[in-house]
Design a protein around this motif. Structure first.
Motif, PDB file in Angstrom:
ATOM      1  N   THR A   1      27.138  50.457  38.661  1.00 16.47           N
ATOM      2  CA  THR A   1      28.540  50.825  38.916  1.00 16.47           C
ATOM      3  C   THR A   1      29.046  49.947  40.060  1.00 16.47           C
ATOM      4  OG1 THR A   1      27.745  52.535  40.427  1.00 16.47           O
ATOM      5  CG2 THR A   1      28.415  53.275  38.247  1.00 16.47           C
ATOM      6  N   ARG A   2      30.297  49.588  40.014  1.00 18.43           N
ATOM      7  CA  ARG A   2      30.981  48.924  41.135  1.00 18.43           C
ATOM      8  C   ARG A   2      32.369  49.537  41.169  1.00 18.43           C
ATOM      9  NH1 ARG A   2      26.534  47.651  41.887  1.00 18.43           N
ATOM     10  NH2 ARG A   2      25.618  45.609  42.293  1.00 18.43           N
ATOM     11  N   ASP A   3      32.452  50.726  41.775  1.00 18.36           N
ATOM     12  CA  ASP A   3      33.684  51.515  41.659  1.00 18.36           C
ATOM     13  C   ASP A   3      34.793  51.045  42.603  1.00 18.36           C
ATOM     14  OD1 ASP A   3      32.059  52.941  39.981  1.00 18.36           O
ATOM     15  OD2 ASP A   3      32.071  54.794  41.141  1.00 18.36           O
ATOM     16  N   LYS A   4      35.966  50.906  42.071  1.00 16.23           N
ATOM     17  CA  LYS A   4      37.204  50.615  42.827  1.00 16.23           C
ATOM     18  C   LYS A   4      38.347  51.014  41.905  1.00 16.23           C
ATOM     19  CE  LYS A   4      36.263  48.282  46.694  1.00 16.23           C
ATOM     20  NZ  LYS A   4      36.088  49.257  47.743  1.00 16.23           N
TER      21      LYS A   4
ATOM     22  N   GLY B   1      36.614  58.811  30.747  1.00 15.70           N
ATOM     23  CA  GLY B   1      37.285  58.003  31.768  1.00 15.70           C
ATOM     24  C   GLY B   1      37.051  58.633  33.130  1.00 15.70           C
ATOM     25  N   ASN B   2      37.157  57.839  34.178  1.00 14.27           N
ATOM     26  CA  ASN B   2      36.905  58.379  35.513  1.00 14.27           C
ATOM     27  C   ASN B   2      37.647  57.557  36.548  1.00 14.27           C
ATOM     28  OD1 ASN B   2      35.816  60.191  37.261  1.00 14.27           O
ATOM     29  ND2 ASN B   2      33.760  59.277  37.300  1.00 14.27           N
ATOM     30  N   LEU B   3      38.182  58.259  37.533  1.00 13.04           N
ATOM     31  CA  LEU B   3      38.919  57.579  38.596  1.00 13.04           C
ATOM     32  C   LEU B   3      38.011  56.558  39.298  1.00 13.04           C
ATOM     33  CD1 LEU B   3      41.262  59.511  40.930  1.00 13.04           C
ATOM     34  CD2 LEU B   3      39.719  57.835  41.925  1.00 13.04           C
ATOM     35  N   GLY B   4      38.503  55.351  39.473  1.00 15.89           N
ATOM     36  CA  GLY B   4      37.724  54.321  40.169  1.00 15.89           C
ATOM     37  C   GLY B   4      36.708  53.642  39.277  1.00 15.89           C
ATOM     38  N   GLN B   5      36.728  53.951  37.980  1.00 15.95           N
ATOM     39  CA  GLN B   5      35.690  53.398  37.101  1.00 15.95           C
ATOM     40  C   GLN B   5      36.264  52.721  35.854  1.00 15.95           C
ATOM     41  OE1 GLN B   5      32.658  56.510  36.420  1.00 15.95           O
ATOM     42  NE2 GLN B   5      31.494  55.529  38.062  1.00 15.95           N
ATOM     43  N   THR B   6      37.402  52.034  35.997  1.00 11.33           N
ATOM     44  CA  THR B   6      37.955  51.386  34.791  1.00 11.33           C
ATOM     45  C   THR B   6      36.954  50.403  34.199  1.00 11.33           C
ATOM     46  OG1 THR B   6      39.061  49.823  36.259  1.00 11.33           O
ATOM     47  CG2 THR B   6      40.421  51.614  35.338  1.00 11.33           C
ATOM     48  N   ASN B   7      36.253  49.674  35.082  1.00 14.29           N
ATOM     49  CA  ASN B   7      35.278  48.687  34.587  1.00 14.29           C
ATOM     50  C   ASN B   7      34.078  49.402  33.935  1.00 14.29           C
ATOM     51  OD1 ASN B   7      34.421  49.735  37.052  1.00 14.29           O
ATOM     52  ND2 ASN B   7      33.852  47.759  37.950  1.00 14.29           N
ATOM     53  N   TYR B   8      33.534  50.378  34.648  1.00 20.63           N
ATOM     54  CA  TYR B   8      32.346  51.087  34.169  1.00 20.63           C
ATOM     55  C   TYR B   8      32.658  51.865  32.882  1.00 20.63           C
ATOM     56  CZ  TYR B   8      28.266  54.255  34.465  1.00 20.63           C
ATOM     57  OH  TYR B   8      27.113  54.959  34.202  1.00 20.63           O
ATOM     58  N   ALA B   9      33.774  52.589  32.887  1.00 20.66           N
ATOM     59  CA  ALA B   9      34.128  53.405  31.713  1.00 20.66           C
ATOM     60  C   ALA B   9      34.407  52.519  30.506  1.00 20.66           C
ATOM     61  CB  ALA B   9      35.314  54.304  32.024  1.00 20.66           C
TER      62      ALA B   9
ATOM     63  N   ASN C   1      42.671  47.874  43.271  1.00 26.19           N
ATOM     64  CA  ASN C   1      41.851  47.281  44.341  1.00 26.19           C
ATOM     65  C   ASN C   1      40.657  46.491  43.830  1.00 26.19           C
ATOM     66  OD1 ASN C   1      43.355  48.369  46.448  1.00 26.19           O
ATOM     67  ND2 ASN C   1      42.296  50.338  46.299  1.00 26.19           N
ATOM     68  N   MET C   2      40.500  46.420  42.518  1.00 22.18           N
ATOM     69  CA  MET C   2      39.262  45.831  41.994  1.00 22.18           C
ATOM     70  C   MET C   2      39.329  44.299  41.930  1.00 22.18           C
ATOM     71  SD  MET C   2      37.169  46.678  38.550  1.00 22.18           S
ATOM     72  CE  MET C   2      37.287  48.418  38.862  1.00 22.18           C
ATOM     73  N   LYS C   3      38.292  43.672  42.478  1.00 19.12           N
ATOM     74  CA  LYS C   3      38.201  42.204  42.424  1.00 19.12           C
ATOM     75  C   LYS C   3      37.696  41.810  41.028  1.00 19.12           C
ATOM     76  CE  LYS C   3      38.783  41.224  46.943  1.00 19.12           C
ATOM     77  NZ  LYS C   3      39.793  42.257  47.166  1.00 19.12           N
ATOM     78  N   PRO C   4      38.133  40.647  40.532  1.00 11.28           N
ATOM     79  CA  PRO C   4      37.745  40.265  39.165  1.00 11.28           C
ATOM     80  C   PRO C   4      36.233  40.149  38.993  1.00 11.28           C
ATOM     81  CG  PRO C   4      38.858  38.442  40.313  1.00 11.28           C
ATOM     82  CD  PRO C   4      39.011  39.650  41.174  1.00 11.28           C
ATOM     83  N   GLU C   5      35.520  39.754  40.059  1.00 13.97           N
ATOM     84  CA  GLU C   5      34.067  39.580  39.898  1.00 13.97           C
ATOM     85  C   GLU C   5      33.351  40.926  39.688  1.00 13.97           C
ATOM     86  OE1 GLU C   5      35.906  38.327  42.318  1.00 13.97           O
ATOM     87  OE2 GLU C   5      35.139  38.834  44.303  1.00 13.97           O
ATOM     88  N   LEU C   6      33.933  42.008  40.261  1.00 16.19           N
ATOM     89  CA  LEU C   6      33.328  43.328  40.044  1.00 16.19           C
ATOM     90  C   LEU C   6      33.558  43.787  38.600  1.00 16.19           C
ATOM     91  CD1 LEU C   6      34.001  45.421  43.260  1.00 16.19           C
ATOM     92  CD2 LEU C   6      32.095  43.932  42.679  1.00 16.19           C
TER      93      LEU C   6
END
Ligand code: NAD
Length: 463
Positions: free
Chosen positions: A309-312, A363-371, A316-321
């Motif tokens: 996980t790399r939650d943001k 879905g989860n707050l702060g987890q668009t990438n992970y979800a 606020n999420m950087k593209p590399e995360l």
């Protein structure tokens, strides 16, 4: 991780406070131990009129030597007698008897009016299920129903089962098994799993059994002679998966990043397995996995467990995360599967098992990438399952809140909410995920393909 609330809840003073304040009361769940019977206690069997799966269910109860009971139901008695299962008589007015499992064959329900058969069977015994008990409804897949009315009635079973899972408490789980036409002989591995303590933290789930070659196994060592690769095996859920697959007889190749070599060595030596230090995002990961398994007679099972996980929040999420999470959790598994399937890297009747997450479902707050990555895993299973050949299957588990280093890193208030907001009022253990993976890994689970089973104690989050 220890759950201090649960420990407190089981102390005398804790019990008193929890009762008076109406707080959640987590039951200590039964978990599987080798040499235990599949069900430790009495099983009450019921069936709707005209049901077609009672023979297959009775056969499994017979095979596991279940102490089985039934009410006055001539059809059911006949089906059981045919397979040599003796059913003891149960009178539904008897309020003293307790059951470890209630199993109901609902395959005969053909329209919504007949759903009252569910009520008639379960209502009188709803208070007679033991702690860590099991409620199991077996129906036919709505897709294989002969009429729309039958499909509607069979689909209705889902709502019933999910509600029972939320009502019964005391660590009691409720599951629905849908059996495709002609797949009754493929039921055994699933029925054993949902009856046993292996499914301690699985509840409110729908498992679909399809028709496939029936493979017999030694149920004490179903993976004997098989080779499995588990990614992310140096700790947490991956470590538990490695232990459980080895317990079931597999040679396990424990894979993790080179920085985890010391822990990998520890896990592999505990289970008599081997190690493969590898970053699964490497372009040649598939090739290396195939080569490592070749020395063990080729690969039978691959478990795509490694994940991060790399939650943001999105803003606020950087593209590399974003890229890192999608790459490790989803694209790497896709690439490895593609390589193995295109290059004879998986033996016939091979098993691909992925690890999704309830974040990917809800879905989860702060987890668009992970979800996104974990929803992609659901898609990977769904769209790969129909195109597999040679008896190879693909399935996934979707864990909820599991007590690991990953969840230990969650801030206290959110962690406590995640832990309690489920029908078990507690987090799951890594072994709970591992046991579900072992179900999919078994050769006897040839009829399980394209399933996503949540291991979340029936979390309130998600579907
Ligand atoms: P963990 O962080 O404890 O372990 C993950 C392992 O994967 C680590 O050993 C790590 O080194 C390895 N890994 C990471 N990137 C890798 C790479 N590129 N190549 C090889 N190995 C790599 O996590 P966990 O809690 O045990 O989670 C395991 C899986 O379960 C993950 O896919 C996670 O998303 C999923 N999951 C966990 C939970 C939970 O509550 N813990 C809930 C839902 C889903």
């Amino acid at each position: 991780m220890t759950d201090q609330y649960q420990a407190f809840a089981q102390s005398p003073i804790g019990k008193l406070l929890i009762k008076n304040l109406g707080l959640p009361s987590p039951q200590s769940l039964d978990r599987f131990e080798s040499s235990q019977p599949v069900v430790q206690g009495e099983v009450l069997l019921g069936a709707a009129a005209g049901s077609t799966l009672s023979g297959a269910i009775a056969q499994v109860l017979h095979n596991i030597h279940a102490n089985s009971y039934a009410g006055n139901n001539a059809e059911l008695q006949q089906a059981a007698a045919k397979v040599g299962l003796s059913l003891r008589a149960f009178n539904s007015g008897d309020k003293e008897s307790k059951f470890k499992a209630l199993v109901f064959d609902a395959s005969g329900i053909e329209n919504s009016e007949q759903l009252n058969e569910l009520y008639n069977f379960f209502n009188p015994v709803a208070r007679q299920v033991r702690a860590s008990g099991r409620v199991i409804v077996v129906g036919i897949s709505p897709e294989s129903a002969k009429t729309v009315k039958q499909a509607v009635a069979q689909r209705a079973l889902e709502g019933f089962v999910r509600s029972v899972g939320k009502e019964f408490k005391k660590g009691i789980t409720a599951q629905l098994i849908y059996v495709d036409q002609g797949a009754e002989d493929n039921l055994e591995s699933t029925l054993r799993f949902v009856l046993s303590p292996r499914s301690a933290y699985v509840s409110g789930q729908v498992i679909r059994v399809s028709k496939a070659d029936v493979v017999s196994v030694d149920w004490t060592k179903p993976l004997a002679g098989k080779t499995a690769v588990v990614t992310g095996a140096s700790r947490g859920i991956g470590e538990a998966i490695a232990h459980v697959l080895a317990r079931d007889g597999a040679h396990v190749i424990c894979l993790d990043v080179p920085q985890q070599q010391a822990d990998l060595d520890r896990v592999a030596s505990q289970i008599g397995g081997s190690t493969l230090a590898l970053d699964i995002t490497a372009p040649d990961a598939g090739e290396k996995i195939k080569a490592a398994a070749a020395a063990q007679g080729g690969l039978d099972v691959i478990v795509h467990n490694a994940g991060i996980t790399r939650d943001k929040t999105l803003a606020n999420m950087k593209p590399e995360l974003w890229d890192l999470v999608i790459n490790i959790n989803l694209s790497a598994a896709e690439r490895v599967n593609d390589y193995l399937l295109e290059n004879d890297g998986l033996n016939a009747n091979g098993r691909i098992i992925c690890v999704s997450s309830i974040s990917g479902i809800a879905g989860n707050l702060g987890q668009t990438n992970y979800a996104a990555s974990k929803a992609g895993v659901v898609g990977l299973v769904k769209f790969t399952a129909p195109i597999l050949k040679n008896g190879i299957t693909i399935n996934a588990v979707a864990p909820g809140f599991i007590e690991t280093q990953m969840t230990a890193a969650i801030p206290f208030a959110i962690r406590e909410a995640g832990r309690r907001m489920n029908s078990m009022s507690q987090g799951g253990q890594p072994v709970d995920v591992a046991e579900t993976i072992a179900l999919f890994a078994a050769p006897s689970s040839s009829g399980l393909n394209g399933n996503v089973v949540r291991v979340c104690g029936q979390s309130l989050i998600g579907a």
